[in-house]
Design a protein around this motif. Structure first.
Motif, short mmCIF file in Angstrom:
data_model
loop_
_atom_site.label_atom_id
_atom_site.label_comp_id
_atom_site.label_asym_id
_atom_site.label_seq_id
_atom_site.Cartn_x
_atom_site.Cartn_y
_atom_site.Cartn_z
N PHE B 211 -0.84 -42.97 -5.20
CA PHE B 211 -1.99 -43.04 -4.31
C PHE B 211 -1.69 -42.39 -2.96
N TYR B 212 -0.54 -42.74 -2.39
CA TYR B 212 -0.19 -42.17 -1.09
C TYR B 212 -0.02 -40.66 -1.18
N LEU B 213 0.60 -40.22 -2.26
CA LEU B 213 0.78 -38.78 -2.45
C LEU B 213 -0.58 -38.09 -2.46
N ALA B 214 -1.54 -38.71 -3.14
CA ALA B 214 -2.89 -38.13 -3.19
C ALA B 214 -3.51 -38.10 -1.80
N LEU B 215 -3.32 -39.18 -1.04
CA LEU B 215 -3.86 -39.20 0.33
C LEU B 215 -3.22 -38.11 1.18
N THR B 216 -1.89 -37.95 1.00
CA THR B 216 -1.19 -36.91 1.76
C THR B 216 -1.76 -35.54 1.43
N VAL B 217 -1.92 -35.26 0.14
CA VAL B 217 -2.46 -33.96 -0.27
C VAL B 217 -3.86 -33.77 0.30
N LEU B 218 -4.65 -34.83 0.25
CA LEU B 218 -6.01 -34.76 0.78
C LEU B 218 -6.00 -34.42 2.27
N ARG B 220 -3.59 -33.08 4.07
CA ARG B 220 -3.09 -31.73 4.33
C ARG B 220 -4.17 -30.70 4.06
N PHE B 221 -4.94 -30.92 2.99
CA PHE B 221 -6.00 -29.97 2.65
C PHE B 221 -7.05 -29.94 3.75
N VAL B 222 -7.44 -31.13 4.22
CA VAL B 222 -8.46 -31.18 5.28
C VAL B 222 -7.96 -30.46 6.53
N PHE B 223 -6.71 -30.70 6.90
CA PHE B 223 -6.18 -30.05 8.10
C PHE B 223 -6.10 -28.53 7.91
N TRP B 224 -5.75 -28.13 6.70
CA TRP B 224 -5.67 -26.69 6.43
C TRP B 224 -7.05 -26.06 6.58
N ALA B 225 -8.06 -26.71 5.98
CA ALA B 225 -9.42 -26.17 6.04
C ALA B 225 -9.94 -26.17 7.47
N LEU B 226 -9.67 -27.26 8.18
CA LEU B 226 -10.09 -27.36 9.58
C LEU B 226 -9.44 -26.25 10.41
N GLY B 227 -8.18 -25.98 10.12
CA GLY B 227 -7.46 -24.92 10.83
C GLY B 227 -8.13 -23.56 10.64
N LEU B 228 -8.61 -23.31 9.43
CA LEU B 228 -9.29 -22.04 9.17
C LEU B 228 -10.54 -21.91 10.02
N VAL B 229 -11.24 -23.04 10.18
CA VAL B 229 -12.48 -23.00 10.96
C VAL B 229 -12.17 -22.89 12.45
N LEU B 230 -11.18 -23.65 12.90
CA LEU B 230 -10.91 -23.72 14.34
C LEU B 230 -10.22 -22.48 14.89
N PHE B 231 -9.40 -21.84 14.07
CA PHE B 231 -8.56 -20.77 14.60
C PHE B 231 -8.79 -19.46 13.86
N PRO B 232 -9.85 -18.73 14.22
CA PRO B 232 -10.17 -17.49 13.51
C PRO B 232 -9.06 -16.45 13.63
N ARG B 233 -8.35 -16.43 14.75
CA ARG B 233 -7.27 -15.46 14.90
C ARG B 233 -6.19 -15.68 13.84
N GLN B 234 -5.82 -16.96 13.72
CA GLN B 234 -4.82 -17.34 12.73
C GLN B 234 -5.28 -16.95 11.32
N ARG B 235 -6.57 -17.18 11.05
CA ARG B 235 -7.11 -16.90 9.73
C ARG B 235 -7.05 -15.41 9.44
N LYS B 236 -7.36 -14.60 10.47
CA LYS B 236 -7.43 -13.15 10.25
C LYS B 236 -6.05 -12.51 10.19
N LEU B 237 -5.18 -12.90 11.12
CA LEU B 237 -3.89 -12.22 11.22
C LEU B 237 -2.78 -12.95 10.47
N GLY B 238 -2.93 -14.25 10.32
CA GLY B 238 -1.90 -15.02 9.63
C GLY B 238 -0.60 -15.14 10.40
N THR B 239 -0.59 -14.75 11.69
CA THR B 239 0.63 -14.87 12.48
C THR B 239 0.52 -16.04 13.44
#
Ligand SMILES: Nc1ncnc2c1ncn2[C@@H]1O[C@H](COP(=O)(O)OP(=O)(O)O)[C@@H](O)[C@H]1O
Ligand SMILES: [Mg+2]
Lengths: 242, 241, 215
Positions: B211-218, B220-239
């Protein structure tokens, strides 16, 4: 009409070190003034005082009608009238070229997005980088970044532009492209003060040359003083630089 | 349960242990309730920890001297003592002083006190990584102090420390299991009940781990997706910024 | 304040220190193996180490403690001494984090150094032990000291499942009879702080020194 910059016996010290020991010069509307001198002579400090990045300790300084020797100078008004470009570009790394340029018009002049974009596109075209609007600073060469920095300042439609050794970090080819932009600005009648080591450029573009030495104006005059200096110190300096 | 207790009861199983996860999963409604509580705890602690941690970081970098001293003191104390002791101190302490909070409120307070300090430290590093030239450039463009803070300091600072913040909040979610010790019925807290219903201790913990592993994965996924929305530079350049 | 209670707290502190040291030793050894495995040319080993890291970092230490404590019952072993169970659980947990930290340090030794070592014709093991490890060690010390703080703090939960008596447990026991939570949990907190704060300060100082040296 009164000059854009009126500097009278300006003094500035950092702690116990007197850096400016009474500097006096004027810059008229439409004039291009070049400040030259050995490193450490106080050129940057003088320039930074004009944009009130350094608080002055004595003397008088009026810039675009704003008196900076008073207790509470109107900095918001000053910054709308004066643009400055630094040696290190200082572009905002997390913003695209377009966002770098349009941020201040939007936030400070309260322009709509459309208006800001129009002004921004005009300025980026002026520095010859229209196709880089959506790039990020790290994707540009040093010369390109510096031209974006110039466009960013121009977008605020300043009455006076300050340049502090803007080509010192660039190799000769990139230096050329930045100097051409500045030359164009000068020919359009922009009032400019530039600290520079490019003697050739100063001679061609400047209406007034200010030679600083040890926190004072040592010699000042038209660009011809670079060919016929009247003090031996300027003669030596010019010899070294050319 | 003390180690010796189980010995007699499980004697027959000594030779040939048969796993029985079915028994645990019969109580999956309990576990799901617990997982939900853990997520709610983590959500509120993340939001308020981030906001308050950022405020603390601002205070600790540019506040008056006395405020800086207080904030740095708080951060050091919170970072150098365990969450368990902090929760005991706050929850039992407040109760002994006559302040009876709903257990979830007490738990969120303890978590927030803890995570705010870590966030403050991370954000402070981010804020201090913004170079002076950036501030001067913004100042000369006429931006106000508040505009400079929001656009020139906070945004790049966040982009720079975002991976650290994301790990921090995942660790916070995992760490919230400690609050079962003060009686919060979050995911780990349900394990006691499931154990006593099934007598399947080992399987209970294995399922809990899943269960905890699933919560962790969840998360991490949310933070990853949020990062894509919040940081367009990061999304485009990947640096990294 | 009751003298016996104070002694009990100090006794708990001893338990905390012992468990912390054991965790660092055992977990450090395991973590080192994890770090090396992640650099192995043998893909299954690399993947296994990566998986280990991800899984262990995805579950709370308390759950690991439960698994370690109740797992041996499958083999008919019911009386695992609390210190042993706590040490194993904490070592498993620490190995994932230390492994990650050290892997990062090994990786960040400059690529040219790896290549240069390869060109010198050193064997893989010689390359690692003579060239890479000494440099990685310099990078690894500050974050490792920082992680020791986390180890000390996390020993506090080893009474919850496993029943190992350390500082937090003794504080709780004292509170149950004294009903002075601010005093005794405050004191316990102070003891943790006295152990952790110097380590934190040291970690920061070491890191600053390293940054200056690398500039
Ligand atoms: N912020 C500061 N604090 C202390 N000293 C400074 C500062 N800025 C400049 N100085 C000193 O003032 C003198 C003049 O500096 P500057 O105006 O940058 O000279 P220039 O631009 O002509 O090379 C130098 O000696 C420099 O070290
Ligand atoms: Mg200078």
């Amino acid at each position: 009409m009164s000059p854009i910059v009126e500097m009278r016996e300006l003094r500035k010290s950092f702690g116990a070190v007197d850096v400016l020991k009474g500097v006096t010069f004027d810059v008229e509307r439409g004039q291009v003034a070049a400040i030259i001198g050995q490193s450490g002579s106080g050129k940057s400090t003088a320039l930074r005082c004009i944009d009130h990045l350094e608080k002055i300790n004595g003397g008088e300084l009026t810039v675009c009608g704003h008196a900076l020797h008073t207790d509470k100078p109107d900095l918001a008004a000053l910054r709308k009238d004066v643009g400055i470009v630094f040696q290190g570009y200082n572009l905002f790394p997390h913003l695209t070229v377009g966002q770098n340029i349009t941020m201040a018009p939007k936030l400070v002049h309260r322009r709509s997005r459309k208006e800001a974009d129009e002004i921004g596109r005009e300025m980026i075209a002026k520095v010859g980088l229209a196709d880089r609007w959506d790039y990020y600073p790290e994707q540009l060469s040093g010369g390109q970044q510096q031209r974006v920095a110039i466009a960013r300042s121009l977008a605020m439609q300043p009455k006076l532009m300050l340049f502090d050794e803007v080509t010192s970090a660039l190799d000769p080819k990139l230096t050329g492209e930045v100097l051409r932009v500045m030359e164009k600005l000068a020919s359009e009648g922009m009032t400019m003060i530039l600290v520079t080591h490019e003697m050739q450029f100063a001679r061609n573009v400047a209406d007034k040359v200010i030679y600083m030495r040890d926190g004072r104006v040592h010699e000042m005059g038209g660009p011809e003083i670079l060919s016929q200096p009247s003090t031996p110190e300027l003669a030596d300096f010019v010899n070294e630089e050319f | 349960m003390a180690p010796g207790d189980g010995a007699g009861r499980h004697t027959e199983e000594r030779v040939n242990y048969t796993f029985d996860f079915g028994a645990i999963l019969q109580h999956s409604d309990l576990l799901l309730d617990g997982a939900w509580t853990t997520l709610v705890l983590a959500f509120w602690a993340t939001i308020s920890g981030f906001l308050m941690g950022t405020l603390c970081a601002v205070g600790a970098t540019s506040g008056p001297r006395w405020l800086r001293a207080i904030l740095i003191g708080y951060v050091e104390v919170a970072r150098n003592t365990p969450l368990l002791i902090q929760s005991y101190f706050l929850i039992f302490g407040l109760a002994s002083a006559g302040v009876r909070l709903p257990i979830m409120v007490g738990a969120v307070i303890a978590l927030v006190v803890n995570v705010t300090a870590y966030t403050a430290e991370v954000m402070r590093a981010g804020i201090e990584s913004v170079r002076k030239g950036q501030l001067e450039a913004a100042e000369c463009l006429g931006l106000s102090r508040f505009q400079i803070f929001m656009n020139i300091i906070l945004r790049p600072a966040m982009e720079r420390v975002y991976p650290s913040l994301a790990s921090l909040f995942v660790l916070l979610m995992l760490g919230s299991s400690v609050l079962s010790a003060v009686g919060v019925e979050e995911l780990f807290g349900t394990s006691n009940r499931v154990q006593s219903l099934t007598y399947r201790n080992f399987e209970t913990f294995i399922v809990l781990g899943g269960f905890y592993l699933a919560l962790t994965v969840l998360m991490r996924f949310v933070f990853w997706a949020l990062g894509l929305v919040l940081f367009p530079r990061q999304r485009k350049l990947g640096t990294a910024l | 304040m009751n003298m016996n209670f104070l002694l009990l707290l100090l006794d708990g502190l001893k338990g905390t220190v012992i468990l912390s040291l054991l965790t660092f030793l055992v977990g450090g050894t395991a973590g080192f193996i994890v770090a090396l495995s992640r650099l192995s040319p043998f893909a299954p080993l690399r993947i296994a180490a990566q998986l280990w890291t991800q899984v262990v970092q995805g579950i709370p230490l308390l759950v690991i403690m439960g698994i370690v404590y109740f797992g041996p019952a499958i083999y008919g072993i019911f009386a695992v001494p609390p210190l042993i169970a706590a040490t194993i659980a904490m070592a498993i947990w620490a190995s994932a984090y230390l492994g990650e930290i050290w892997y990062g340090c090994l990786r960040s030794v400059n690529k040219p150094q790896w290549e240069a070592a390869e060109c010198l014709g050193l064997t893989r093991w010689q390359r690692m032990s003579r060239v890479i490890l000494p440099q990685a060690l310099r990078l690894a010390i500050p974050p490792t000291v920082g992680f020791m703080v986390i180890i000390v703090k996390n020993t506090s939960i080893s009474s919850l499942v496993v029943g190992y008596a350390e500082l937090s447990y003794n504080a709780k026991v004292i509170n149950n009879s004294s009903f002075e939570p601010f005093l005794y949990f405050g004191l316990a907190g102070l003891f943790y702080f006295l152990v952790c704060y110097p380590l934190s300060v040291q970690a920061r100082a070491l890191e600053r020194k390293l940054n200056v040296a690398n500039r």
